[in-house]
Design a protein around this motif. Structure first.
Motif, PDB file in Angstrom:
ATOM      1  N   VAL A 124     164.899  45.195 106.596  1.00 48.32           N
ATOM      2  CA  VAL A 124     165.791  46.318 106.876  1.00 48.32           C
ATOM      3  C   VAL A 124     167.165  45.784 107.258  1.00 48.32           C
ATOM      4  O   VAL A 124     167.278  44.733 107.881  1.00 48.32           O
ATOM      5  N   GLN A 125     168.195  46.503 106.822  1.00 49.64           N
ATOM      6  CA  GLN A 125     169.558  46.136 107.213  1.00 49.64           C
ATOM      7  C   GLN A 125     170.306  47.391 107.653  1.00 49.64           C
ATOM      8  O   GLN A 125     170.192  48.448 107.007  1.00 49.64           O
ATOM      9  N   LEU A 126     171.037  47.258 108.780  1.00 54.06           N
ATOM     10  CA  LEU A 126     171.826  48.380 109.283  1.00 54.06           C
ATOM     11  C   LEU A 126     173.298  48.003 109.202  1.00 54.06           C
ATOM     12  O   LEU A 126     173.639  46.812 109.183  1.00 54.06           O
ATOM     13  N   ASP A 127     174.156  48.999 109.185  1.00 50.55           N
ATOM     14  CA  ASP A 127     175.599  48.745 109.189  1.00 50.55           C
ATOM     15  C   ASP A 127     175.958  47.918 110.423  1.00 50.55           C
ATOM     16  O   ASP A 127     175.453  48.177 111.515  1.00 50.55           O
ATOM     17  N   GLY A 128     176.836  46.940 110.232  1.00 51.90           N
ATOM     18  CA  GLY A 128     177.315  46.175 111.371  1.00 51.90           C
ATOM     19  C   GLY A 128     176.494  44.935 111.647  1.00 51.90           C
ATOM     20  O   GLY A 128     176.902  44.085 112.425  1.00 51.90           O
ATOM     21  N   TRP A 129     175.319  44.821 111.029  1.00 53.16           N
ATOM     22  CA  TRP A 129     174.553  43.579 111.143  1.00 53.16           C
ATOM     23  C   TRP A 129     174.593  42.892 109.786  1.00 53.16           C
ATOM     24  O   TRP A 129     174.279  43.527 108.776  1.00 53.16           O
ATOM     25  N   ARG A 130     175.010  41.648 109.815  1.00 55.42           N
ATOM     26  CA  ARG A 130     175.123  40.956 108.544  1.00 55.42           C
ATOM     27  C   ARG A 130     173.754  40.619 107.958  1.00 55.42           C
ATOM     28  O   ARG A 130     173.542  40.719 106.766  1.00 55.42           O
TER      29      ARG A 130
END
Ligand SMILES: *[C@@H]1O[C@H](CO)[C@@H](O)[C@H](O)[C@H]1NC(C)=O
Ligand SMILES: *[C@@H]1O[C@H](CO)[C@@H](O)[C@H](O)[C@H]1NC(C)=O
Ligand SMILES: *[C@@H]1O[C@H](CO)[C@@H](O)[C@H](O)[C@H]1NC(C)=O
Ligand SMILES: *[C@@H]1O[C@H](CO)[C@@H](O)[C@H](O)[C@H]1NC(C)=O
Length: 307
Positions: A124-130
């Protein structure tokens, strides 16, 4: 002084990053075991530090078998919106059954096959985490032993002298044990060749001479199977064929009878068309004592009037 500040900043950033990553949490079921043909659910869920207020994009990715480490499933959705998930999926086999907005990324795999056996990665990837948060899941697909083929193969040493062998190909996970049995069900040990042709397949062969009856037997903790050569149902087939022919003949005869009856009845009940009656008029007049006689006389009268 400047160096001290830099050092201080470094320590602070390490603490912040550390605390952030500490409050990220991803939970998976690391090992999932399913029988071939059933559906598998790979469960995966996560929590993150800004859980209460996060409105950005949630990008879900599943990687792994069957194409080993190849991305086969990806979806993304903006948390604050009402939009439906937009996904790109390889085939109709995979479904996201969890709700990513609630941090649930669980994946359903329909009717798993041995080719689905292997390692999967939930990301999973969220905005603001590279970087991604990810965890691995091992899917074990078990399969009962199964005989794929049993046939005679000829291996030509020289064109004038070929050797015939009976060859048995089997499949299963875990890999089954294969035994050859004679007609008296004694294990055959001489000149048995055995090789593993893939992760879940074995091929074995024994010398075969005409008229011999041999059985290929396979077994594992999940079950067993066997097949005998030559197939014993060679006697049954003609019987089945005979039965089919009999049934077909009966059907034909009854169809003939029904057609014959219907025609007769129609000819009796239906006076039209007139010209059809001309040819049979004499014939019918001779049979005027039959129950249909009244009809025939009417027909004749009708015919005479119409001429
Ligand atoms: C999405 O937003 C809701 C509240 O609006 C929040 O409870 C939830 O944790 C958010 N989802 C993620 C994955 O951050
Ligand atoms: C995630 O969703 C699946 C399917 O709806 C469910 O079986 C599972 O319990 C959920 N996991 C969590 C942690 O809520
Ligand atoms: C096979 O047999 C034929 C005659 O029957 C002979 O001419 C030929 O040389 C033989 N081939 C070999 C490889 O022995
Ligand atoms: C065929 O080959 C086998 C083994 O190579 C040998 O034992 C056998 O005698 C041969 N048969 C003929 C007819 O030459």
């Amino acid at each position: 002084m400047w160096q001290q500040t830099q050092c201080f900043l470094l320590i602070v950033s390490v603490i912040i990053t550390g605390s952030l990553s500490a409050s990220w949490n991803m939970v998976v079921s690391p090992e999932v075991t399913v029988s071939r043909g059933e559906d598998a659910v790979l469960s995966c869920s996560f929590t993150h530090p800004q859980q209460q207020s996060y409105s950005g994009t949630i990008a879900v990715k599943w990687e792994g078998s069957p194409s080993n480490s190849i991305l086969f499933f990806s979806c993304s959705v903006r948390n604050e919106s009402m939009e439906v998930l937009s996904c790109s999926v390889l085939g109709l086999k995979y479904f996201l059954v969890g709700n990513p907005r609630q941090g649930n990324l669980s994946l359903l795999i329909r009717e798993v096959q041995l080719s689905d056996d292997g390692e999967y990665t939930c990301k999973v990837q969220l905005d603001g985490w590279r970087d991604y948060r990810e965890k691995k899941i091992q899917l074990h697909v078990t399969a009962e032993p199964q005989i794929l083929s049993l046939s005679v193969v000829e291996t030509p040493r020289d064109p004038n002298n070929t050797t015939r062998r009976l060859q048995c190909e089997v499949e299963g996970n875990p890999l089954p044990k294969l035994i050859w049995l004679s007609a008296s069900r004694k294990p055959i040990v001489n000149q048995v060749q055995l090789s593993q042709t893939s992760l879940y397949r074995l091929t074995s062969s024994v010398p075969y001479s005409e008229e011999e009856v041999l059985t290929c037997w396979v077994g594992s903790e999940l079950g067993e199977a066997e097949r005998t050569y030559p197939p014993s149902n060679t006697v049954k087939t003609p019987l089945i064929v005979q039965g089919l022919i009999t049934v077909l003949l009966l059907l034909l005869i009854s169809a003939g009878v029904i057609v014959y009856c219907c025609r007769n009845r129609r000819a009796g009940a239906n006076p039209d068309p007139v010209y059809e009656n001309v040819g049979t008029m004499n014939d019918r007049l001779q049979r005027s004592s039959s129950p249909a006689g009244g009809d025939v006389e009417l027909q004749v009268a009708h015919y005479l009037r119409s001429v």
